[in-house]
Each structure stands twice: as C-alpha cells, then as structure tokens.
Enzyme design. Structure first.
Site, short mmCIF file in Angstrom:
data_model
loop_
_atom_site.label_atom_id
_atom_site.label_comp_id
_atom_site.label_asym_id
_atom_site.label_seq_id
_atom_site.Cartn_x
_atom_site.Cartn_y
_atom_site.Cartn_z
N ASP A 1 34.99 17.19 33.31
CA ASP A 1 34.60 18.61 33.23
C ASP A 1 33.31 18.74 32.42
O ASP A 1 33.28 18.41 31.24
CB ASP A 1 35.73 19.41 32.57
CG ASP A 1 35.55 20.91 32.71
OD1 ASP A 1 34.41 21.36 32.90
OD2 ASP A 1 36.56 21.63 32.62
N SER B 1 40.05 28.07 32.82
CA SER B 1 38.76 28.32 32.17
C SER B 1 38.94 29.41 31.11
O SER B 1 39.72 29.22 30.19
CB SER B 1 37.71 28.69 33.22
OG SER B 1 36.41 28.59 32.70
N HIS C 1 35.77 20.76 36.41
CA HIS C 1 36.19 22.08 35.95
C HIS C 1 37.10 22.71 36.99
O HIS C 1 36.70 23.56 37.78
CB HIS C 1 34.96 22.95 35.68
CG HIS C 1 35.26 24.17 34.85
ND1 HIS C 1 35.78 24.10 33.58
CD2 HIS C 1 35.11 25.50 35.11
CE1 HIS C 1 35.94 25.31 33.09
NE2 HIS C 1 35.55 26.18 34.01
#
Length: 338
Positions: A258, A173, A290
């Site tokens: 995602d 991320s 994600h």
C-alpha cells in the site's frame, strides 16, 4: 422498473434514438432503446443477468439529524423490515468522497447474511456543497465527523432498526480510520469492527507520503489539522494513542504494498492491541496495495469477514475454504497458518 433511476447513456447525432439506463438498488441495471418518433422502448440488455432470479434488498434513502441539528443523508439496506437486526455501519473512504444510492454489492452481501447496512454522508463528504464539505475541517476522530457516525447509529437504534448490542463499524481507508476511532473514542457503541487499510496514527500517515505528493499533503494538513506542529492534537485524534480504550474485537486487513496507508499503520495498532491482550485478528496480503484487487484475495478476506461477523453479530456465514491463490499472511502469529 418503478423504483429505477433513469439516465441517458447515449443517443444518435440526430437524437432520434436514445439508449437509456434504468438503475435499481435491488437488481442489475437495465438498458433500453428509446425511439423518439414512435415513443417506444425496446429492451437491450441488463448488466448482471445472473442476479435476475434473486430477491434482493432495496436501498432506502434516509435523513438523519445530527446532535447539532445538521441534516445528514444516509442509505439504509435492511435484512428484515419487521424486526431489529444487527447493524453494520459502512463508512466510506476519502473522506472527501460520498456514498450513493444504487446497487451496492457489500450491502446486499450483508443483508443476505442477516445484517442491516447503514451508509452516511457525514460532514466532510462531497456532493452536498462547500459548506457541508468544510464542516468536516479539523473534525477527525473526536470531532463532529465522528459524532455524525455515532448519531447515525443512535438514529438506527431509536428507529427500531438496529439491535443496540450488535453493531459493527466497518470501512476502508478513511473508513478504516473511522472504525479505529469508533472503537477507541466510543467503545461502548460497537461490539466489533473491521478496518481495511486504515491509518492508526495521522502523523505517521502524512510522514509516509512521498515528496511528489507534496501538494496533496499540504491540502490534507489544512483539512485534518496541523499534526506536524501540534503533537498533542495528533495524539488526540490518532487511535494508536488510545488503544487502552478498545473493548471490542477488531479484524484488520492490509496490503503489504500500500503506497498510501503503509503497512506500518496496521502493524503498530495490531501489535499494540495484542500486547495489551485486546482481541485482534490481522490479515496481511503480500501482493496487494490500497485495497484488495486480486479475486482470490478478495474472496479470502470476505470469507474471514463472514466468520468474524458470524461470531460477533450472529448472522449467517458460508464454510471458509482458503483460495489457492490467496497471499494471506498473519503477522501476529508465530507460524503462518490459515
């Protein structure tokens, strides 16, 4: 254990019996029953008893001074205390989050393979007050948030912990973004990188946010900078526009579903690197979002990471066998082969 962090898990209403937890960085958490009247403790259970036979690496609490004098809190897990080793700079996501002291499965995995792991609560991380948090405002990529990571690596080199020629930047991320930023803005510092669901273009990241996340988008603009109105600023901090700077191999892991960092963020930098002849491996999991939730996919990606790190850092790796349930695909290859 002497090195454990003690916390109260629960207690009776009359507070005569307490359940206490003893958390360690080099083993499972132990729970004990404390009798207040007798002042005695009775063992109850440990969370991961299968880890008890193994000698694991303790996590050290370290202090690192950034180039502007700011003190940063970091956590170091070593593979070898007697000599320098390859280093993995493990960057937390968020970025408005933090790393903690305690048992960390990734750090133990890396230590077992021969790598030191450094985790840093760079400015912009939570847990150290508003001043530390807001020092990260508008400091992505080429600002002080990334400088803190570079300074942490230099600290590890200066302390004789890290081999300066074998340093990997690794994260998911925001940590994936920091990996891309590290390879593009400080290309001489890292010999490889692992990017998991990291954005490569801040503007397209924000443009993909759904309408019902509107308040979050506004908050991100305040903290990152107004990439909506300042195209040059977005180009300045987005790794996609600096691909030519990349000198080191990159491994990308992405979930096709995602909702936060769309597949396009991985596609655009992976294909750009391939077109320019820069070494890149790109693994796409068709049933992930994600991050990777399904065990077969987690095992699959970790196995590929091991081989990638063995090649570029020189540590140990198990032979890789693709799990039957893995959904791994390879967009950069003409044929879908494992």
């Amino acid at each position: 254990p002497a090195s454990a962090e003690v916390a109260v898990a629960s207690k009776t209403r009359d507070e005569t019996l307490w359940v206490a937890s003893y958390s360690r960085s080099d083993g499972p958490t132990e729970f004990r029953l404390y009798d207040v009247a007798k002042k005695t403790t009775t063992p109850l259970f440990v969370t991961k008893p299968n880890l008890l036979p193994y000698q694991l690496s303790p996590m050290e609490d370290v202090r690192i001074q950034a180039r502007d004098g700011l003190e940063l809190v970091g956590y170091l897990t070593r593979a070898d205390k007697e000599q320098k080793t390859p280093l993995i700079l493990l960057v937390h996501g968020g970025p408005w989050a933090r790393d903690f002291w305690g048992f960390n499965a990734q750090a133990q995995w890396f230590a077992n393979r021969g790598y030191a792991t450094l985790q840093v609560n760079f400015r912009g991380s939570t847990g150290y007050g508003k001043t530390h948090l807001h020092k990260g405002d508008c400091q992505w990529g080429v600002g002080t948030m990334q400088h803190d990571l570079s300074d942490a690596v230099q600290w590890a080199i200066d302390q004789g912990i890290a081999d300066p020629h074998k340093i990997c930047i690794y994260g998911g991320s925001y940590g994936g973004y920091a990996c891309l930023a590290g390879l593009t803005f400080t290309p001489d510092l890292y010999c490889c990188g692992v990017d998991i669901v990291g954005p490569s273009n801040v503007k397209t990241l924000l443009d993909s946010i759904p309408a019902y996340w509107g308040p979050l988008r506004n908050q991100m603009l305040l903290k990152i900078g107004n990439v909506d109105e300042d195209e040059e600023f977005n180009k300045k901090i987005s790794p996609l526009f600096h691909v030519d700077n990349i000198q080191s191999p990159l491994l990308i892991g992405q979930g096709a579903n995602d909702p936060r960092v769309k597949q396009a963020e991985a596609d655009q930098i992976a294909f750009s690197m391939k077109e320019k002849g820069i070494p890149v491996e790109y693994v796409l999991y068709s049933d992930e979002g994600h991050g990777f939730a399904r065990p077969d996919n987690r095992i699959d990606f970790n196995g590929r990471v091991e081989l990638f790190l063995e090649k570029h850092l020189g540590g140990r790796a198990e032979p890789f066998v693709k799990p039957e349930g893995s959904s791994a695909k390879f967009p950069l290859l003409e044929e879908q082969v494992a």
